[in-house]
Every structure is written in structure tokens, then in C-alpha cells.
Design a protein around this motif. Structure first.
Motif, mmCIF file in Angstrom:
data_model
loop_
_atom_site.group_PDB
_atom_site.id
_atom_site.type_symbol
_atom_site.label_atom_id
_atom_site.label_comp_id
_atom_site.label_asym_id
_atom_site.label_seq_id
_atom_site.Cartn_x
_atom_site.Cartn_y
_atom_site.Cartn_z
ATOM 1 N N ASP A 34 15.630 5.738 40.247
ATOM 2 C CA ASP A 34 16.770 6.456 40.797
ATOM 3 C C ASP A 34 18.065 5.832 40.304
ATOM 4 O OD1 ASP A 34 15.372 8.339 42.256
ATOM 5 O OD2 ASP A 34 15.157 7.016 43.989
ATOM 6 N N LEU A 35 19.008 6.669 39.939
ATOM 7 C CA LEU A 35 20.329 6.223 39.503
ATOM 8 C C LEU A 35 21.358 6.611 40.558
ATOM 9 C CD1 LEU A 35 20.296 7.219 35.712
ATOM 10 C CD2 LEU A 35 19.575 5.075 36.766
ATOM 11 N N ASP A 92 16.939 11.058 40.502
ATOM 12 C CA ASP A 92 15.900 10.537 39.619
ATOM 13 C C ASP A 92 16.393 10.557 38.165
ATOM 14 O OD1 ASP A 92 12.916 9.918 39.017
ATOM 15 O OD2 ASP A 92 13.378 11.674 37.779
ATOM 16 N N TYR A 93 16.095 9.520 37.424
ATOM 17 C CA TYR A 93 16.555 9.344 36.045
ATOM 18 C C TYR A 93 16.217 10.555 35.183
ATOM 19 C CZ TYR A 93 16.858 6.777 31.506
ATOM 20 O OH TYR A 93 17.167 6.354 30.239
ATOM 21 N N GLN A 94 14.940 10.956 35.137
ATOM 22 C CA GLN A 94 14.553 12.068 34.271
ATOM 23 C C GLN A 94 15.133 13.386 34.776
ATOM 24 O OE1 GLN A 94 12.952 11.877 31.198
ATOM 25 N NE2 GLN A 94 13.715 13.968 31.148
ATOM 26 N N LEU A 123 23.158 8.643 28.418
ATOM 27 C CA LEU A 123 22.469 8.086 29.584
ATOM 28 C C LEU A 123 21.182 7.376 29.160
ATOM 29 C CD1 LEU A 123 23.055 8.196 32.699
ATOM 30 C CD2 LEU A 123 21.286 9.956 32.812
ATOM 31 N N PHE A 182 20.247 3.353 29.893
ATOM 32 C CA PHE A 182 19.195 2.934 30.822
ATOM 33 C C PHE A 182 17.822 2.793 30.175
ATOM 34 C CE2 PHE A 182 22.551 4.611 33.526
ATOM 35 C CZ PHE A 182 22.660 3.603 34.466
ATOM 36 N N THR A 233 11.287 4.852 29.599
ATOM 37 C CA THR A 233 10.356 4.689 30.714
ATOM 38 C C THR A 233 8.931 4.824 30.176
ATOM 39 O OG1 THR A 233 10.230 7.047 31.276
ATOM 40 C CG2 THR A 233 12.049 5.773 32.243
ATOM 41 N N ALA A 249 12.877 10.452 28.605
ATOM 42 C CA ALA A 249 12.975 8.990 28.561
ATOM 43 C C ALA A 249 11.666 8.303 28.180
ATOM 44 C CB ALA A 249 13.457 8.469 29.916
#
Length: 290
Positions: free
Chosen positions: A2-3, A30-32, A50, A54, A57, A74
Motif C-alpha cells: 500500500d502506498l 494498493d501499488y498495482q 511510480l 518503488f 514486486t 510491477a
């Protein structure tokens, strides 16, 4: 992952991008999911930024086929068929494709790119690891490969070609910028560039080698036809061509630059259809020898 607003702000995003984040994801996300939302909103460059901030994953996206405006993922992307994207195809880790890739702009992966068919993009092609394609590879701009590059058919690059590892191309290699290879460069057909060609190890061509500036290899240089440069030709060991070896006007031909002079006869031979003009070093082995 989480961002939050705090973690994103710490990366110093542009003002417009941060306003988008606050407006659409005030409580983070959530990142994705954020990457997908940026792409869906036409902010592909922000999604790539982004991902740069970061990193990758361990997520894996598996699909039968992929047809989209863009994709920024990611993790790793595994597609059993082919991929067609209108702009950017970007992964944080590996990209594996059972068919071919066509992209309207960039194809980039943080690790390996492995494609059963071919790759065609109108922008840059970039990998942090190997690039392997069973058919052709074409990029209208630069190609940067962080590992080995293996192409079954021809490779065409509209800009600089930067290769970290051993490189093997089944047919012609045509680059419109400087070619730099961190290990050995082997081409089944013609090797051509209007700029310089440099390999840390050796260079071998199944046809001719032609470059518009300097040609240089830390080991030997071998061509089944001619070796022609508009600048200097420099080999750490031997030079071999069935036809001519010709440097540019006012430049020399050098063999054995990384070999002791008393070992030139064994390890710094120069073979060609005729003795090159401006042969400055190496052991001339005679017309058409070898």
C-alpha cells in the motif's frame, strides 16, 4: 504493498501528479491498483515514474493474449499468445511471450524479455536482463540490453545499441547509432552502423562489417566478406576477412594491440584479399590466407 500520501510525497512527485493522487486516492491505495489507475487515466508516464520509485514486486500476471492501450505492471508478465499495445509495455520483472510483441512506443522489463516470435516497437527496447527473440527484433529508437541478447532472425535498431553481455544475431544487424557490446558480438549476416562499433571481446560476421566511424574489439575481428570502416580498425588480436580490410582516409589498421610483439605471428595475424593500406601493427599472413 500500500502506498500512502506520505510515502508518495517523499519521492518528490511533480505537482500535477501529486494533485491527481490526492484527488483520486486521498487515503492511499494498493501499488498495482495505482499503476492501473494511472494507465487507465492516460497518465502512463506517471505510472512509469511510480514504478521507478518503488521498484518491482513478485506478482505474476498470466494471460492468454494482451491487447491494450498500455500496460505498466510491477511484477512479471507471462502471455501465452501475443501482445499488442498502443503505447508503453513496461514490467518490473520478467516479460515472457509465446507469440510476438508489437508496441506503439516503449517495451521495457526490469529483468529478462523472452519472446518466441518477434519484437516490434516504435520507441525504445530495454531490459535489465537478457533479451531473447526467436524471430526478428526492431526498435525505431535505442535498444539497451542488460544481459545476453539472442535473436533468431535480423535485428534493426534506429538509435544506439548497448549490449552488456554476449550477443548473437542469426541474420543482419543494422544499427543507426553507436554499437557497444560488453562481451562478444556474433552476427550471421552483415553488421552495419553509421557510427562506431565496439566489443570488449571479439566481433564475428557471416558477411561484411561496415561502420561509419571506428571499429574496435578487445579480441579478434572476423568477417566472411569485407571489413570496412570510415575511421580506425583496431583489434586486440587477429583480423580476418575474405575480401578487403579498409580503414578510413588518414586512419590505420591495427592488429595485436593486446598481444606481445613476439607473439604476433601466432595471435595477431592479418588475413585479407590484399594487404590493407595503412596496416600499422600485426602479422601480415598473405592474400586470402587462412
Amino acid at each position: 504493498m500500500d502506498l500512502t500520501k506520505k510515502t508518495v510525497k517523499a519521492k518528490r512527485p511533480c505537482a500535477d501528479g501529486f494533485r491527481w493522487f490526492v484527488r483520486n486516492h486521498q487515503n492511499g491505495g494498493d501499488y498495482q491498483d495505482l499503476l492501473d489507475a494511472l494507465v487507465a487515466d492516460g497518465r502512463v508516464d506517471d505510472a512509469c515514474w511510480l514504478l521507478d520509485q518503488f521498484g518491482p514486486t513478485d506478482a505474476v500476471l498470466e494471460l492468454d493474449d494482451l491487447e491494450a492501450d498500455a500496460l505498466v505492471f510491477a511484477g512479471s508478465v507471462h502471455v501465452r499468445g501475443g501482445i499488442e499495445v498502443d503505447s508503453v509495455l513496461r514490467t518490473g520483472r520478467t516479460l515472457r511471450v509465446g507469440g510476438s510483441i508489437r508496441a506503439g512506443r516503449t517495451v521495457a522489463a526490469g529483468e529478462d524479455i523472452v519472446v518466441v516470435g518477434g519484437i516490434r516497437c516504435t520507441g525504445t527496447l530495454q531490459s535489465g536482463g537478457d533479451i531473447k527473440a526467436g524471430w526478428h527484433v526492431e526498435a525505431d529508437e535505442a535498444i539497451r540490453c542488460g544481459g545476453e541478447l539472442r535473436v533468431g532472425w535480423e535485428l534493426r535498431c534506429g538509435g544506439p545499441l548497448t549490449l552488456a553481455g554476449n550477443t548473437m544475431v542469426g541474420h543482419d544487424l543494422v544499427a543507426h547509432g553507436t554499437v557497444r557490446c560488453g562481451k562478444s558480438l556474433r552476427v550471421g549476416g552483415t553488421l552495419t552502423s553509421p557510427e562506431s562499433i565496439h566489443a570488449v571481446h571479439g566481433i564475428e560476421s557471416g558477411a561484411a562489417i561496415r561502420c561509419g566511424m571506428h571499429l574496435e574489439a578487445g579480441w579478434g575481428i572476423k568477417a566472411a566478406e569485407a571489413i570496412v570502416a570510415e575511421g580506425a580498425i583496431k583489434a586486440g588480436e587477429s583480423l580476418f576477412a575474405q575480401h578487403e580490410i579498409r580503414a578510413g582516409a588518414g586512419y590505420g589498421v591495427f592488429a595485436g594491440l593486446n598481444v606481445r610483439v613476439d607473439a604476433w605471428e601466432a595471435s595477431a595475424q592479418v588475413h585479407a584479399g590484399m594487404r590493407p593500406e595503412g596496416l600499422m601493427s600485426g602479422w601480415w599472413a598473405g592474400d586470402g590466407a587462412g
